[in-house]
Design an enzyme around this catalytic site. Sequence first.
Site, mmCIF file in Angstrom:
data_model
loop_
_atom_site.group_PDB
_atom_site.id
_atom_site.type_symbol
_atom_site.label_atom_id
_atom_site.label_comp_id
_atom_site.label_asym_id
_atom_site.label_seq_id
_atom_site.Cartn_x
_atom_site.Cartn_y
_atom_site.Cartn_z
ATOM 1 N N ASN A 1 0.880 -1.171 0.000
ATOM 2 C CA ASN A 1 0.000 0.000 0.000
ATOM 3 C C ASN A 1 0.921 1.225 0.000
ATOM 4 O OD1 ASN A 1 -1.898 1.949 0.416
ATOM 5 N ND2 ASN A 1 -2.793 1.033 2.248
ATOM 6 N N LYS B 1 3.358 0.746 3.039
ATOM 7 C CA LYS B 1 3.056 -0.298 4.022
ATOM 8 C C LYS B 1 3.137 -1.644 3.330
ATOM 9 C CE LYS B 1 -0.355 2.381 6.533
ATOM 10 N NZ LYS B 1 -1.650 2.785 6.070
ATOM 11 N N ARG C 1 -2.494 -2.084 -3.531
ATOM 12 C CA ARG C 1 -3.705 -1.291 -3.358
ATOM 13 C C ARG C 1 -3.591 -0.060 -4.252
ATOM 14 N NH1 ARG C 1 -6.018 1.520 2.136
ATOM 15 N NH2 ARG C 1 -7.989 2.089 1.197
ATOM 16 N N HIS D 1 -13.219 2.835 -0.359
ATOM 17 C CA HIS D 1 -13.237 1.757 0.648
ATOM 18 C C HIS D 1 -13.803 0.470 0.032
ATOM 19 C CE1 HIS D 1 -13.836 5.038 3.965
ATOM 20 N NE2 HIS D 1 -12.558 4.670 3.936
ATOM 21 N N HIS E 1 -19.095 1.349 6.857
ATOM 22 C CA HIS E 1 -17.654 1.384 7.148
ATOM 23 C C HIS E 1 -17.410 2.722 7.855
ATOM 24 C CE1 HIS E 1 -13.259 0.847 6.047
ATOM 25 N NE2 HIS E 1 -13.324 2.114 6.394
ATOM 26 N N GLY F 1 -15.025 4.859 10.158
ATOM 27 C CA GLY F 1 -13.700 5.009 10.744
ATOM 28 C C GLY F 1 -13.371 6.484 10.811
ATOM 29 N N ASN F 2 -12.110 6.815 10.583
ATOM 30 C CA ASN F 2 -11.767 8.228 10.475
ATOM 31 C C ASN F 2 -12.373 8.756 9.180
ATOM 32 O OD1 ASN F 2 -10.547 10.578 11.255
ATOM 33 N ND2 ASN F 2 -8.726 10.124 10.030
ATOM 34 N N GLY F 3 -12.240 7.968 8.108
ATOM 35 C CA GLY F 3 -13.013 8.189 6.892
ATOM 36 C C GLY F 3 -14.172 7.194 6.927
ATOM 37 N N ARG G 1 -13.632 15.421 7.547
ATOM 38 C CA ARG G 1 -14.281 15.777 6.269
ATOM 39 C C ARG G 1 -15.757 16.113 6.481
ATOM 40 N NH1 ARG G 1 -12.425 10.464 3.205
ATOM 41 N NH2 ARG G 1 -10.446 10.374 4.288
ATOM 42 N N PHE H 1 -13.311 9.655 17.733
ATOM 43 C CA PHE H 1 -14.589 9.375 18.404
ATOM 44 C C PHE H 1 -14.432 9.075 19.892
ATOM 45 C CE2 PHE H 1 -18.070 9.273 15.324
ATOM 46 C CZ PHE H 1 -17.354 9.601 14.185
ATOM 47 N N ARG H 2 -13.251 8.590 20.294
ATOM 48 C CA ARG H 2 -13.043 8.327 21.727
ATOM 49 C C ARG H 2 -12.994 9.640 22.500
ATOM 50 N NH1 ARG H 2 -8.367 4.263 20.014
ATOM 51 N NH2 ARG H 2 -8.225 5.970 18.524
ATOM 52 N N GLU I 1 -16.518 -0.998 14.509
ATOM 53 C CA GLU I 1 -16.161 -2.217 15.243
ATOM 54 C C GLU I 1 -16.090 -1.995 16.754
ATOM 55 O OE1 GLU I 1 -12.472 -3.650 13.498
ATOM 56 O OE2 GLU I 1 -13.335 -3.419 11.502
ATOM 57 N N GLU J 1 -8.971 -5.536 4.834
ATOM 58 C CA GLU J 1 -8.686 -5.171 3.442
ATOM 59 C C GLU J 1 -7.480 -5.936 2.900
ATOM 60 O OE1 GLU J 1 -9.454 -0.664 2.866
ATOM 61 O OE2 GLU J 1 -9.350 -0.982 5.009
HETATM 62 P P1 ADP Z 1 -9.093 5.113 8.996
HETATM 63 O O1 ADP Z 1 -10.193 5.743 8.218
HETATM 64 O O2 ADP Z 1 -7.963 6.037 9.326
HETATM 65 O O3 ADP Z 1 -8.661 3.751 8.485
HETATM 66 P P2 ADP Z 1 -10.039 3.579 11.289
HETATM 67 O O4 ADP Z 1 -10.990 2.665 10.637
HETATM 68 O O5 ADP Z 1 -8.774 3.019 11.836
HETATM 69 O O6 ADP Z 1 -9.766 4.861 10.416
HETATM 70 O O7 ADP Z 1 -10.838 4.289 12.481
HETATM 71 C C1 ADP Z 1 -10.216 5.237 13.281
HETATM 72 C C2 ADP Z 1 -11.229 5.778 14.287
HETATM 73 O O8 ADP Z 1 -11.802 4.692 15.025
HETATM 74 C C3 ADP Z 1 -10.572 6.669 15.311
HETATM 75 O O9 ADP Z 1 -10.679 8.004 14.932
HETATM 76 C C4 ADP Z 1 -11.378 6.412 16.544
HETATM 77 O O10 ADP Z 1 -12.284 7.485 16.672
HETATM 78 C C5 ADP Z 1 -12.174 5.152 16.298
HETATM 79 N N1 ADP Z 1 -11.885 4.132 17.306
HETATM 80 C C6 ADP Z 1 -10.850 3.276 17.326
HETATM 81 N N2 ADP Z 1 -10.911 2.501 18.444
HETATM 82 C C7 ADP Z 1 -12.003 2.901 19.129
HETATM 83 C C8 ADP Z 1 -12.621 2.500 20.359
HETATM 84 N N3 ADP Z 1 -12.105 1.543 21.104
HETATM 85 N N4 ADP Z 1 -13.747 3.136 20.726
HETATM 86 C C9 ADP Z 1 -14.270 4.104 19.976
HETATM 87 N N5 ADP Z 1 -13.734 4.529 18.812
HETATM 88 C C10 ADP Z 1 -12.631 3.940 18.396
#
Ligand code: ADP
Length: 397
Positions: free
Chosen positions: A7, A14, A90, A179, A205, A207-209, A238, A281-282, A331, A381
């Site tokens: 990647n 990576k 990728r 994604h 999906h 995540g951050n994105g 975003r 999100f944490r 997740e 992935e």
């Molecule tokens: P990316 O889009 O960078 O691949 P990820 O899928 O790794 O992102 O998701 C990252 C986000 O997941 C972090 O910004 C965080 O907010 C959230 N996250 C990760 N672990 C936890 C957790 N244990 N509880 C709540 N949110 C979490």
Amino acid sequence: MNILIINAGSSSLKYQLMDPQTGVVSAKGLCERIGIDGRLNHKAGDGDKIVRDIPMPTHSEAIAATLEILQDAEVGVIKSVDEIDAVGHRVLHGGMEFFDSCIINDDVIKAIKKCIPLGPLHNPANLMGIEACQAVMPTTPQVAVFDTAFHMTMPPKAYRYAIPTEYYENDSIRRYGFHGTSHKYVAKRTAELVGKKEFKMVNCHLGNGSSMSAVKDGKCQDTTMGLTPLAGVPMGTRSGDIDAAVVQFLCNKYGYSVDECLNILNKKSGMLAISGVSSDFRDLEDGAKNGNEDCALARDKFCYEVAKFVGAYAAALNGIDVLTFTAGVGENDCNVRASVCEYLGFMGVKIDPELNGKRGKEMKISTPDSKVEVWVVPTNEELMIAQDTAELVTAAK
Ligand code: ADP
């Protein structure tokens, strides 16, 4: 079989060496600061992480360093490059050129180059990774796996923008979605988990994105991201969907260039902007627990928008059987899942709070009487890239 998964980003690369049958990763690592100085982070199996400063003026040196450490007498896992059966790359944007993963040849390279205007930051880096591998391992088959490919089954009513046709015909401006490797993995895995091939699902999906997809019988029918990964639900930094005229307003009022404005929408918006605290999100959960109303609003806005798209996709698919959550937030963040599902109560979505209280595991979280099965399916992935690569290379033999 050993598949090397690459990647490549603009200044990083990576890698993972994986068995596509078992999903076992024998070694993985990251080459960073390519073009600056160069650093290799490597981990074999359960071993310790190793960091080495190695000059990496270009991606070629990064690939060479990767192959060298994979063969290292102490921390390597193979004796010779010949033990690598194929390389899976990728690639961000496959434009209208690629509907699936494919074995790389000169025509494929040309077509990936043609997609550079659509993925100006990522495609050139992905190409550097491919060309560097070809140079050092010319006889090993290379496969390209596109972030956009899974979404190419969308019908025109989902992918066409309602703007003058010439921009679609001349410039390929349309919804692509991203994604795709993650959405494909989750769709495939969910079919195994529910034990059928023909069913309708929405995958979140998050995540951050974040992006979502509407999938019927394993084929994507619609997705939230668009020409670029800026569209859809609001994300870490975003904006997600906004009225395009906001760009005109901000440029006129503050004298921004369009690029400056897009930078605000990509990097300074989303959860970060609404909370004023963080894109993570944490942090937002901690903030909300401590009474920060902006953090609570950011999380609620996110769950509201995700639920709205599930509703839209339920209409698009004429009902759904399964709802899946994946990626960092999907997740791990039980409260996001609970809130999204609460909005969807009208559709008969019901989750078991105890089951939903767990995190990061493959599990069904809906109650037996829920009208929609709700699952958490951790994404993988890399495994999808390894499986696509192995499948193509085996078929070509
Ligand atoms: P990316 O889009 O960078 O691949 P990820 O899928 O790794 O992102 O998701 C990252 C986000 O997941 C972090 O910004 C965080 O907010 C959230 N996250 C990760 N672990 C936890 C957790 N244990 N509880 C709540 N949110 C979490």
